[in-house]
Design an enzyme around this catalytic site. Structure first.
Site, PDB file in Angstrom:
ATOM      1  N   GLU A   1       1.043  -1.132  -0.308  1.00 24.12           N
ATOM      2  CA  GLU A   1       0.079  -0.541  -0.033  1.00 24.12           C
ATOM      3  C   GLU A   1       1.120   1.099  -0.328  1.00 24.12           C
ATOM      4  OE1 GLU A   1      -2.882  -0.356   3.037  1.00 24.12           O
ATOM      5  OE2 GLU A   1      -3.461  -2.050   2.369  1.00 24.12           O
TER       6      GLU A   1
ATOM      7  N   GLU B   1      -6.051  -8.305  -0.403  1.00 20.10           N
ATOM      8  CA  GLU B   1      -6.188  -7.949   1.078  1.00 20.10           C
ATOM      9  C   GLU B   1      -7.386  -7.378   1.056  1.00 20.10           C
ATOM     10  OE1 GLU B   1      -4.440  -5.236   3.733  1.00 20.10           O
ATOM     11  OE2 GLU B   1      -2.068  -5.610   3.499  1.00 20.10           O
TER      12      GLU B   1
HETATM   13  C1  GLC Z   1      -3.759  -2.778   5.518  1.00 22.68           C
HETATM   14  C2  GLC Z   1      -2.778  -2.346   6.989  1.00 22.68           C
HETATM   15  C3  GLC Z   1      -3.228  -2.796   7.690  1.00 22.68           C
HETATM   16  C4  GLC Z   1      -4.355  -2.953   8.118  1.00 22.68           C
HETATM   17  C5  GLC Z   1      -5.662  -2.891   7.047  1.00 22.68           C
HETATM   18  C6  GLC Z   1      -7.054  -3.207   6.779  1.00 22.68           C
HETATM   19  O1  GLC Z   1      -3.051  -3.790   5.216  1.00 22.68           O
HETATM   20  O2  GLC Z   1      -1.407  -2.174   6.513  1.00 22.68           O
HETATM   21  O3  GLC Z   1      -2.323  -2.526   9.165  1.00 22.68           O
HETATM   22  O4  GLC Z   1      -4.727  -3.650   9.179  1.00 22.68           O
HETATM   23  O5  GLC Z   1      -4.832  -2.843   5.908  1.00 22.68           O
HETATM   24  O6  GLC Z   1      -7.080  -1.859   7.355  1.00 22.68           O
END
Ligand code: GLC
Length: 378
Positions: free
Chosen positions: A203, A318
């Protein structure tokens, strides 16, 4: 082969060229052809051995790996906290086994390297930390996982406030240090199997604008390639790996790349009650209405269109919903994102294993069945 026949331009040939090329992207029948408009001497332009036309896309091996990755899980809040354990979780062997038994086949391992390397050249990574991460990478590989090892939370690089226990380095060497850390990781883990992937940075945002990131990623990749000729390297776009920022990403000229996006839309749902988000998102938001489902489908398919056009796989690295949301909505959301990714043929990794988005309850030592089933089941 006849020496006068046009031959494919190899990367190494291109890198050593004495003339500069400008790149133009042409979209044709879903394939991207990169045409080099080369402003060099006439003899170089007409050189039959190095024709000024390059088709670039991921090698078949990268596509094979992307298809083999299977369901993925982030081992979050372990190594990307200032020190392992500070955010409540350590990478225990029993978690590796549990994740495998549940059916996950890829582990993304976020690591805060910036906290464990010297502030002066050559930016030596703390040996105990490097060995600890290596041990976990090797345990994961031995278990059979694909492993996506990344650089996570380099706060100073993005211009963010440092976490407690973090140290700042001289601004002038920030990027050189980033490259130096990757150079060491590359040399240290260069002999591992193709199941180990390197993801250059989680990110990028803030001060790490798209143009800065494109340059830094390219420089870093060149260093990594010294020790890892064909390892898959994952590079996501700036703006927090937003799929809609893929258009700002310049993929380096390299066939062993994959891109990655993170997708937390609808954000008001996934991040409700999250303590680290400003402004705080009110709780009580459910998911998924037809409108919310469209937001999910469109975001993921935007990444797919980029993938089809550019010829590189995209990892959905993610997605997930924080535990302040109601469980029924989280399950619906999780299933919907997973199904959309499957439909788009994108490998994915849920955020995350056993913390506040977790599929696993580390106190009861059991999986949250509904959530896990939304990922692994039907
Ligand atoms: C991103 C951040 C992580 C956070 C996630 C959800 O990956 O790096 O720390 O928990 O997003 O917000």
């Amino acid at each position: 082969m006849n020496a006068t026949m046009p031959q494919p331009l190899k990367l190494s040939t291109f890198a050593s060229h004495r003339w500069q090329c400008r790149w133009r992207t042409g979209l044709a029948a879903g394939l991207v052809t990169l045409l080099a408009a080369c402003g060099g001497s006439e003899d170089a332009k007409n050189d039959p051995v190095n024709p000024p036309v390059v088709v670039t896309h991921a090698d078949a091996k990268v596509w094979d790996i992307s298809r083999a990755m299977g369901p993925g899980i982030n081992f979050g809040n372990m190594f990307e906290s200032p020190s392992e354990g500070e955010w409540g979780l350590t990478a225990k062997p029993e978690y590796i086994q549990a994740a495998w038994n549940a059916g996950f086949r890829t582990v993304r391992l976020p690591v805060r390297w910036s906290n464990h390397a010297a502030s002066q050249f050559p930016y030596t990574i703390d040996a105990a930390f490097l060995n600890r991460v290596t041990t976990v990478v090797d345990q994961l590989l031995a278990r059979g996982f694909h492993v996506v090892l990344n650089m996570h939370h380099h706060r100073q690089l993005d211009g963010d406030a440092l976490d407690a226990g973090e140290f700042a380095v001289d601004e002038a060497i920030l990027e050189e240090r980033f490259v130096g850390i990757w150079s060491q990781i590359g040399h240290h883990l260069g002999s591992r199997s193709d199941k180990l992937l390197f993801e250059l940075y989680n990110e990028p945002h803030g001060r790490m604008t798209a143009s800065k990131w494109n340059t830094l990623a390219d420089t870093t990749l060149k260093q990594v390639r010294i020790s890892n000729k064909e390892r898959v390297v994952v590079i996501g776009p700036a703006s927090y790996n937003d799929p809609y920022a893929l258009g700002t990403l310049t993929m380096p000229l390299d066939a062993y790349l994959m891109s990655t996006v993170h997708f937390y839309q609808p954000f008001a749902f996934t991040h409700q009650g999250a303590t680290w988000v400003t402004p705080p998102q009110p709780t009580g938001v459910a998911c998924c209405s037809a409108e919310q489902a469209n937001v999910i489908f469109n975001g993921i398919h935007h990444a797919k269109y980029w993938s089809d056009a550019m010829g590189y796989p995209v990892l959905l690295g993610e997605f997930g919903a924080y535990s302040a949301a109601d469980m029924t909505s989280r399950v619906t959301y999780t299933r919907l994102v997973r199904q959309s990714a499957a439909q788009a043929n994108m490998p994915w990794a849920y955020w995350e294993f056993g913390s506040s988005f977790g599929v696993y309850d580390p106190v009861a030592n059991t999986f949250r069945a509904e959530l896990t089933n939304a990922l692994i089941g039907n």
